[in-house]
Design a protein around this motif. Structure first.
Motif, PDB file in Angstrom:
ATOM      1  N   GLY A   1       0.402  -1.269   0.191  1.00 32.97           N
ATOM      2  CA  GLY A   1       0.141   0.456  -0.068  1.00 32.97           C
ATOM      3  C   GLY A   1       0.575   1.039  -0.236  1.00 32.97           C
ATOM      4  O   GLY A   1       0.978   2.407  -0.433  1.00 32.97           O
ATOM      5  N   LYS A   2       2.311   1.203   1.128  1.00 30.77           N
ATOM      6  CA  LYS A   2       2.870   2.618   0.955  1.00 30.77           C
ATOM      7  C   LYS A   2       3.645   2.878  -0.198  1.00 30.77           C
ATOM      8  O   LYS A   2       3.903   3.835  -1.077  1.00 30.77           O
ATOM      9  CB  LYS A   2       3.753   2.287   1.808  1.00 30.77           C
ATOM     10  CG  LYS A   2       2.728   2.775   3.585  1.00 30.77           C
ATOM     11  CD  LYS A   2       4.593   2.264   4.610  1.00 30.77           C
ATOM     12  CE  LYS A   2       4.718   3.636   4.557  1.00 30.77           C
ATOM     13  NZ  LYS A   2       4.569   4.703   4.505  1.00 30.77           N
TER      14      LYS A   2
ATOM     15  N   LEU B   1       1.229   4.385  -2.848  1.00 28.96           N
ATOM     16  CA  LEU B   1       1.009   5.309  -2.349  1.00 28.96           C
ATOM     17  C   LEU B   1       2.300   6.729  -2.812  1.00 28.96           C
ATOM     18  O   LEU B   1       1.854   7.438  -3.391  1.00 28.96           O
ATOM     19  CB  LEU B   1       1.117   5.813  -1.337  1.00 28.96           C
ATOM     20  CG  LEU B   1       0.332   6.928  -0.641  1.00 28.96           C
ATOM     21  CD1 LEU B   1      -0.642   7.325   0.981  1.00 28.96           C
ATOM     22  CD2 LEU B   1       1.475   8.093  -0.466  1.00 28.96           C
TER      23      LEU B   1
ATOM     24  N   ARG C   1       1.707   6.875  -7.251  1.00 28.69           N
ATOM     25  CA  ARG C   1       0.565   7.842  -7.231  1.00 28.69           C
ATOM     26  C   ARG C   1       1.039   8.941  -7.153  1.00 28.69           C
ATOM     27  O   ARG C   1       0.635  10.314  -7.863  1.00 28.69           O
ATOM     28  CB  ARG C   1      -0.722   7.307  -6.302  1.00 28.69           C
ATOM     29  CG  ARG C   1      -1.679   6.057  -6.641  1.00 28.69           C
ATOM     30  CD  ARG C   1      -2.159   6.611  -7.658  1.00 28.69           C
ATOM     31  NE  ARG C   1      -3.456   7.080  -7.367  1.00 28.69           N
ATOM     32  CZ  ARG C   1      -4.635   6.808  -7.972  1.00 28.69           C
ATOM     33  NH1 ARG C   1      -4.824   6.835  -9.632  1.00 28.69           N
ATOM     34  NH2 ARG C   1      -5.645   7.851  -8.005  1.00 28.69           N
TER      35      ARG C   1
ATOM     36  N   GLY D   1      -1.982  11.320  -3.278  1.00 29.57           N
ATOM     37  CA  GLY D   1      -2.226   9.247  -2.456  1.00 29.57           C
ATOM     38  C   GLY D   1      -3.335   8.843  -2.960  1.00 29.57           C
ATOM     39  O   GLY D   1      -3.557   8.346  -3.374  1.00 29.57           O
TER      40      GLY D   1
ATOM     41  N   ALA E   1      -7.392   7.307  -2.874  1.00 28.51           N
ATOM     42  CA  ALA E   1      -8.496   6.528  -2.091  1.00 28.51           C
ATOM     43  C   ALA E   1      -7.513   4.570  -2.154  1.00 28.51           C
ATOM     44  O   ALA E   1      -7.691   3.434  -2.185  1.00 28.51           O
ATOM     45  CB  ALA E   1      -8.994   6.386  -2.239  1.00 28.51           C
TER      46      ALA E   1
ATOM     47  N   PRO F   1      -3.877   3.718  -2.947  1.00 26.03           N
ATOM     48  CA  PRO F   1      -3.590   2.724  -2.530  1.00 26.03           C
ATOM     49  C   PRO F   1      -3.442   1.471  -0.713  1.00 26.03           C
ATOM     50  O   PRO F   1      -3.601   1.071  -0.971  1.00 26.03           O
ATOM     51  CB  PRO F   1      -2.070   3.743  -1.311  1.00 26.03           C
ATOM     52  CG  PRO F   1      -2.180   4.911  -2.260  1.00 26.03           C
ATOM     53  CD  PRO F   1      -3.912   4.951  -2.774  1.00 26.03           C
ATOM     54  N   GLY F   2      -5.098   2.370  -0.310  1.00 31.11           N
ATOM     55  CA  GLY F   2      -6.253   1.993   0.965  1.00 31.11           C
ATOM     56  C   GLY F   2      -6.863   0.269  -0.054  1.00 31.11           C
ATOM     57  O   GLY F   2      -6.650  -0.410   0.796  1.00 31.11           O
TER      58      GLY F   2
ATOM     59  N   ASN G   1      -6.960  12.275   7.483  1.00 30.01           N
ATOM     60  CA  ASN G   1      -7.260  11.761   6.541  1.00 30.01           C
ATOM     61  C   ASN G   1      -7.504  13.484   5.579  1.00 30.01           C
ATOM     62  O   ASN G   1      -8.031  14.074   5.282  1.00 30.01           O
ATOM     63  CB  ASN G   1      -7.971  11.605   5.887  1.00 30.01           C
ATOM     64  CG  ASN G   1      -9.373  11.938   6.384  1.00 30.01           C
ATOM     65  OD1 ASN G   1      -9.468  12.170   7.775  1.00 30.01           O
ATOM     66  ND2 ASN G   1     -10.204  11.097   5.963  1.00 30.01           N
TER      67      ASN G   1
ATOM     68  N   ARG H   1     -11.597   3.245   2.044  1.00 30.39           N
ATOM     69  CA  ARG H   1     -10.426   3.695   1.142  1.00 30.39           C
ATOM     70  C   ARG H   1      -9.411   4.401   1.676  1.00 30.39           C
ATOM     71  O   ARG H   1      -8.314   4.101   1.580  1.00 30.39           O
ATOM     72  CB  ARG H   1     -10.248   2.929  -0.107  1.00 30.39           C
ATOM     73  CG  ARG H   1     -11.360   3.512  -1.248  1.00 30.39           C
ATOM     74  CD  ARG H   1     -11.541   2.778  -2.237  1.00 30.39           C
ATOM     75  NE  ARG H   1     -12.269   3.820  -3.367  1.00 30.39           N
ATOM     76  CZ  ARG H   1     -13.314   3.121  -2.976  1.00 30.39           C
ATOM     77  NH1 ARG H   1     -14.193   2.269  -2.206  1.00 30.39           N
ATOM     78  NH2 ARG H   1     -14.220   4.401  -4.113  1.00 30.39           N
TER      79      ARG H   1
ATOM     80  N   SER I   1      -5.789   4.518   3.346  1.00 31.82           N
ATOM     81  CA  SER I   1      -4.880   5.036   2.407  1.00 31.82           C
ATOM     82  C   SER I   1      -4.139   6.345   3.743  1.00 31.82           C
ATOM     83  O   SER I   1      -2.746   6.441   3.574  1.00 31.82           O
ATOM     84  CB  SER I   1      -5.011   5.863   1.301  1.00 31.82           C
ATOM     85  OG  SER I   1      -5.475   5.714   0.412  1.00 31.82           O
TER      86      SER I   1
ATOM     87  N   GLU J   1      -0.224   6.251   4.941  1.00 36.62           N
ATOM     88  CA  GLU J   1       0.517   7.418   4.172  1.00 36.62           C
ATOM     89  C   GLU J   1       1.708   6.789   5.509  1.00 36.62           C
ATOM     90  O   GLU J   1       2.720   7.871   5.841  1.00 36.62           O
ATOM     91  CB  GLU J   1      -0.101   8.088   3.797  1.00 36.62           C
ATOM     92  CG  GLU J   1       1.380   9.540   3.979  1.00 36.62           C
ATOM     93  CD  GLU J   1       0.217  10.961   3.634  1.00 36.62           C
ATOM     94  OE1 GLU J   1       0.596  12.229   3.182  1.00 36.62           O
ATOM     95  OE2 GLU J   1      -1.378  10.700   3.468  1.00 36.62           O
TER      96      GLU J   1
END
Length: 467
Positions: free
Chosen positions: A20-21, A24, A27, A34, A36, A38-39, A91, A99, A103, A107
């Motif tokens: 996921g990281k 992110l 992106r 980042g 949504a 990655p989540g 966030n 999601r 994300s 992060e």
């Protein structure tokens, strides 16, 4: 077998966090944010990743939901907590589905899945509340308001309230819920679950003006019997002091009450508030305009008071808060000052008219309206906006995919608006008609605002949404 199972779950969590990281960071390098995705990727690998990570936060999670003001209220709460010396996970991008929350957590997590923050504060989409709260197990939930918004996605307000109610019913018994006493549908959420710790905030100020054509009263009937509520005070939309004529519901008495409100600098955005807290009065100069932001500040103070933060400390932090991405954002473009303001439903749009456009001053005005998925395809709500209460403008431009619909609404209000569907051409025309050194107002719904800011970014320096 248990140790192997635990080891497998731990490995999956680390892999989900790492992948996921990586997504992110990729992106952000290629698209500037980042968002949504990655989540979404990480949750596919480990559906319990979010629960595992937030369980590390020693002071738990605060969740903010409702139709309008989620982003601003979240930023206010974060500002107060950071002024208290807390490290806060939030966030900042405003991506508030499951999601998007995942994300935001990715992060800030280390590559092996460690969080070092003290507490998290997340704004959460109303329809996502049950799923997100099940993962986050918040210790505090704030509900600002419920207005008609994206009907093709959410359905009617009663449906949205029931969804949030399910989330409240599933909270831990020790959780606190902060509710807007002036919104009948929000107040009705107190009936969900065995919830002894309900905190109320509301407005008791006298002399607050209401637009002549503000007819966007979305929830002015008794949630129990359906009869029209009797109002002794009506601030905007359906917010005010109400009671059911048959005695089923009545506005709760708020523990935090706004007793006076004064706009002191609409241009730069400032209001003077007096808040009564169980007999004690606190004054604050809020560097944000409008009664709607006063409600946001009340919600933030209510949440902080429920967690033991002294309100004098909270008001000091709020006196320095700034507007988030796209909410009353000032931009200089080739010597012209543009003020960009998000509008997305009748209640919010009418408050922008009340705050910025209701007084004669020869405003130069551009409206950018799209019908993307994030806006809702159904834009019939434009007909419930109090366009008639906009003071005469020097000119009105309409741009975006639904520019003609917006211009038609102006025509029926007895005002002319020029249609420039292409947003590049619309911006150029706005700058051409606005003399150097002068200012213009730009109102945009969500996807139009993103498109507008992307186009302006080559001509001005704009804050990224994650900053």
């Amino acid at each position: 077998m248990a140790p192997t199972s635990d080891r497998s779950r731990g490995t999956r969590a680390v892999v989900a966090n790492g992948v996921g990281k990586a997504v992110l960071n990729l992106r952000r390098l290629t698209r500037g944010g980042g968002s949504a995705l990655p989540g979404l990727v990480a949750e596919r690998i480990d559906p319990r990743m979010v629960s595992r990570l937030v369980a590390q936060l020693p002071e738990g999670v605060i969740v903010v939901t409702g139709t309008n003001g989620k982003t601003t209220t979240t930023k206010m709460i974060v500002a107060v907590l950071e002024a208290q010396g807390k490290t806060v996970l939030t966030n900042r991008s405003g991506s508030n589905l499951s999601r998007g929350v995942a994300s935001a957590i990715l992060e800030r997590s280390a590559w092996r899945g460690r969080l070092l923050e003290d507490i998290a504060v997340f704004e959460v989409d109303e329809a996502s509340m049950p799923a997100v709260c099940e993962q986050l197990r918040p210790s505090t939930v704030v509900v600002n308001n419920l207005f008609r918004d994206q009907l093709d996605r959410y359905g009617e307000l009663d449906t949205t309230a029931a969804v949030i109610g399910r989330a409240i019913a599933g909270l831990d018994g020790s959780a606190t819920v902060c509710l807007n006493a002036d919104d009948p549908l929000v107040a009705s959420l107190a009936r969900y679950g065995d919830r002894p710790d309900i905190r109320w905030f509301g407005v008791d100020a006298e002399g607050v003006e209401r637009l002549d054509h503000d007819a966007a009263s979305d929830s002015d009937h008794c949630p129990q019997c359906g009869h029209a509520l009797d109002y002794t005070k009506a601030y905007y939309s359906h917010l005010g002091h109400y009671r059911c004529p048959d005695g089923h519901v009545e506005r709760p008495t708020p523990e935090l009450s706004l007793t006076s409100f004064e706009s002191i600098d609409v241009h730069d955005g400032a209001s003077r508030l007096t808040v009564d807290v169980e007999g004690d009065s606190i004054s604050i100069v809020l560097p944000l305009p409008g009664l709607y932001n006063a409600y946001n500040a009340l919600a933030a103070m209510c949440a902080m008071r429920s967690r033991g933060v002294a309100l004098h400390d909270a008001t000091d932090a709020l006196s320095h808060v700034t507007a988030p991405f796209g909410r009353v954002e000032h931009v200089d473009v080739h010597g012209r000052g543009l003020r960009i303001i998000l509008v997305k439903n009748p209640a919010g749009f009418n408050q922008i008219i009340q705050t910025f456009l209701g007084h004669p001053k020869g405003t130069r005005l551009m409206l950018a309206i799209n019908d993307g998925l994030a806006d809702g395809r159904d834009l019939s709500w434009l007909w419930d906006v109090a366009i008639e209460d906009i003071a005469p403008c020097e000119f009105v431009l309409c741009t975006g995919g639904r520019a003609a619909d917006m211009a038609l609404r102006f025509k029926y209000a007895g005002a002319e608006a020029d249609v420039v569907p292409d947003m590049v051409e619309g911006i150029a025309e706005l700058l051409r008609r606005t003399p150097e050194g002068e200012e213009a107002e730009v109102l945009a719904n969500y996807t139009a605002m993103l498109e507008l800011r992307a186009l302006l970014d080559s001509q001005a320096t704009l804050k990224r949404f994650w900053q």
